[in-house]
Design an enzyme around this catalytic site. Structure first.
Site, PDB file in Angstrom:
ATOM      1  N   SER A 115       0.780  -1.338   0.052  1.00 43.81           N
ATOM      2  CA  SER A 115       0.055  -0.060  -0.087  1.00 43.81           C
ATOM      3  C   SER A 115       0.915   1.048   0.011  1.00 43.81           C
ATOM      4  O   SER A 115       2.234   1.109  -0.102  1.00 43.81           O
ATOM      5  CB  SER A 115      -0.942   0.072   1.375  1.00 43.81           C
ATOM      6  OG  SER A 115      -0.018   0.106   2.272  1.00 43.81           O
ATOM      7  N   LYS A 116       0.354   2.346  -0.098  1.00 46.92           N
ATOM      8  CA  LYS A 116       1.003   3.567   0.177  1.00 46.92           C
ATOM      9  C   LYS A 116       1.982   3.762   1.119  1.00 46.92           C
ATOM     10  O   LYS A 116       2.991   4.248   0.927  1.00 46.92           O
ATOM     11  CB  LYS A 116       0.138   4.921   0.131  1.00 46.92           C
ATOM     12  CG  LYS A 116      -0.834   5.043  -1.084  1.00 46.92           C
ATOM     13  CD  LYS A 116      -0.381   6.572  -1.512  1.00 46.92           C
ATOM     14  CE  LYS A 116      -1.293   6.827  -2.854  1.00 46.92           C
ATOM     15  NZ  LYS A 116      -1.046   5.979  -4.067  1.00 46.92           N
TER      16      LYS A 116
END
Ligand code: GLU
Length: 466
Positions: free
Chosen positions: A238-239
């Site tokens: 994820s980010k």
């Protein structure tokens, strides 16, 4: 043997991410490796979240990665009539029914079920009402309430689902727009998709889709669910783990081959080989060797691969790739042959195009500044004789290459009784502004006689003024 047809069906609700790109790559490779066809389909039925900007971003990323498609892009919103036609078929054969339960009511029943510890699935209120189409009614699929559905997954092996666990899912919303599980089946069916390769976050959707195929009396495609990608801490990528969009990697100076090579190894392997050309991938890719457990994406590996491809690429190709990064830095324009020669010296020592574009600065900018610390340490008064000696000897050279430069340095050092090693850094500072660069003779050859002498003169002036 039937022709393999695969597809990549992104929802245009954002950029193309690493996970999506890996799915696209596996489908593309599988089609290319079997002489098949690869279809791009835009799943834009979530009208509120789909944007044209995302469609463009996805297509740009696919093009940058050179994952070419043979058909499409198809848009689901252009195919509403097709979904309705198939919905009618299901309705006609009794596999679907209209439902008038309001959202509010469903919510109430859902909460009650949860409170009683029951599974909050649709309770079948409208199952046998025999309702007709009317505004505010949705069409539901009549899921068998007994028996099992088996997903024979190419990657995960067989997985069995109890039909009683599955919902009578909505297939057409009251506005006539299909839901994902229905649209995807109709598309895959009408487009002749033979292999559905996608992330294993879709595993639970697949039995629902299989039941729709069966209700339509249609042949099933083969399914392969690819394990998720994790970050180094073994949680889903994820980010938090850094950049996730493909085009961010482009901006960070990665080259497509490196990213593709990194992506393909997220789940797929061929012995312990790490580096694969595109052609080699097409020859070697198979779904049988896709692993069952999540794969780990690491920046370190990507940087290593990028450095490899930078080293292996031709200076001409790198010139093409590097130009936008040079332009961003507003360097003066230089001819391609000069750029290629300069790039050649940097190839063995750079990981990204961004790093390379930064390192190109001293080649590109005429009035380079000296890094203060480097100048203080190396452009010292005792170098004055060395610099003037070099300037006068280098001025006499007719050819200006590594072979002719080396003796000039050796002789100057000998004449002035200084060690050759003591000359290199001061000259490097004068030529590049700093203390790190490719080999001295290499950069001198690229800069050329005139620029070298000019820079040494500037260095000498600096020495004389301190
Ligand atoms: N639009 C879906 C997604 O992006 C496609 C899933 C599928 O491959 O069926 O996740």
């Amino acid at each position: 043997m039937e022709q393999v047809i695969t597809r990549f069906p992104p929802s245009p609700t954002g950029a193309l991410h690493i996970g999506g790109a890996r799915t696209a790559l596996f489908n593309w490779l599988f089609a290319r490796s079997r002489g098949g066809k690869f279809i791009l389909r835009i799943e834009d039925t979530d009208i509120e979240r789909s944007t044209e900007e995302s469609v463009k971003a996805i297509i740009d990323a696919m093009e940058w990665l050179e994952l070419s498609w043979d058909e499409g892009p198809y848009f689901q919103t252009h195919r509403l009539a097709v979904y309705r036609e198939y919905a009618e078929k299901l309705l006609g054969s009794g596999h679907a029914y209209w439902c008038e339960c309001s959202g509010e009511e469903l919510e109430k029943r859902r909460n009650a079920a949860l409170a009683e510890g029951r599974k909050p699935k649709y309770d079948g209120t409208c199952r046998s009402k025999g309702l007709d189409r009317a505004p505010n009614r949705v069409l539901r699929f009549r899921t068998p309430q007994t028996g099992t559905t088996i997903l024979k997954d190419i990657i995960k092996g067989p997985i069995e689902f109890e039909n009683s666990e599955l919902d009578d899912l909505v297939i057409l919303k009251s506005d006539g727009v299909p839901t994902y599980n229905f649209a995807v089946v109709i598309d895959d069916l009408t487009m002749g998709i033979t292999h559905v390769i996608r992330g294993d976050d879709h595993v639970n959707n697949t039995p629902r889709q299989i039941l729709i195929y069966k209700a339509l009396g249609a042949k099933l495609p083969q399914f392969g669910h690819v394990p998720m990608i994790h970050g180094e801490d073994r949680s889903p990528l994820s980010k938090r783990h850094g950049a996730t969009s493909v085009m961010e990697y482009k901006r960070m100076g990665f080259i497509p081959e490196a990213l593709l090579n990194c992506l393909v190894r997220l789940g797929w392997s061929h012995g312990d080989q790490e580096i694969f050309s595109r052609q080699e991938l097409i020859e070697k890719f198979s779904l049988e060797t896709v692993g069952k457990s999540p794969s780990i994406f690491t920046m370190e590996k990507l940087l290593w691969l990028n450095a490899h491809y930078i080293k292996e690429n031709s200076p001409q190709e790198l010139t093409r790739l590097l130009k936008p990064f040079l332009a961003e830095r507003n360097y003066p324009e230089k001819p391609d042959h000069f750029l290629a020669a300069a790039i050649h010296t940097l190839q063995p020592r750079t990981h990204t195009l961004v790093e390379m574009a930064d390192a190109m600065r001293f080649y590109m900018v005429d009035g380079i500044e000296f890094e203060p610390e480097a100048a203080a340490k190396f452009l010292t008064a005792d170098m004055s004789g060395v610099f003037s000696g070099l300037i006068s000897e280098l001025s006499k050279l007719e050819t200006f290459d590594e072979a002719s430069l080396e003796p000039v340095f050796r002789n100057t050092a000998q004449d002035l009784k200084v060690k050759l090693g003591k000359i290199a850094q001061p000259v490097r500072v004068a030529l590049t502004g700093g203390t790190k660069s490719p080999g001295l003779f290499e950069i001198m050859e690229v800069l050329g006689k005139e620029a070298v002498i000019e820079r040494l003169q500037k260095g000498l002036k600096y020495i004389e003024t301190v």
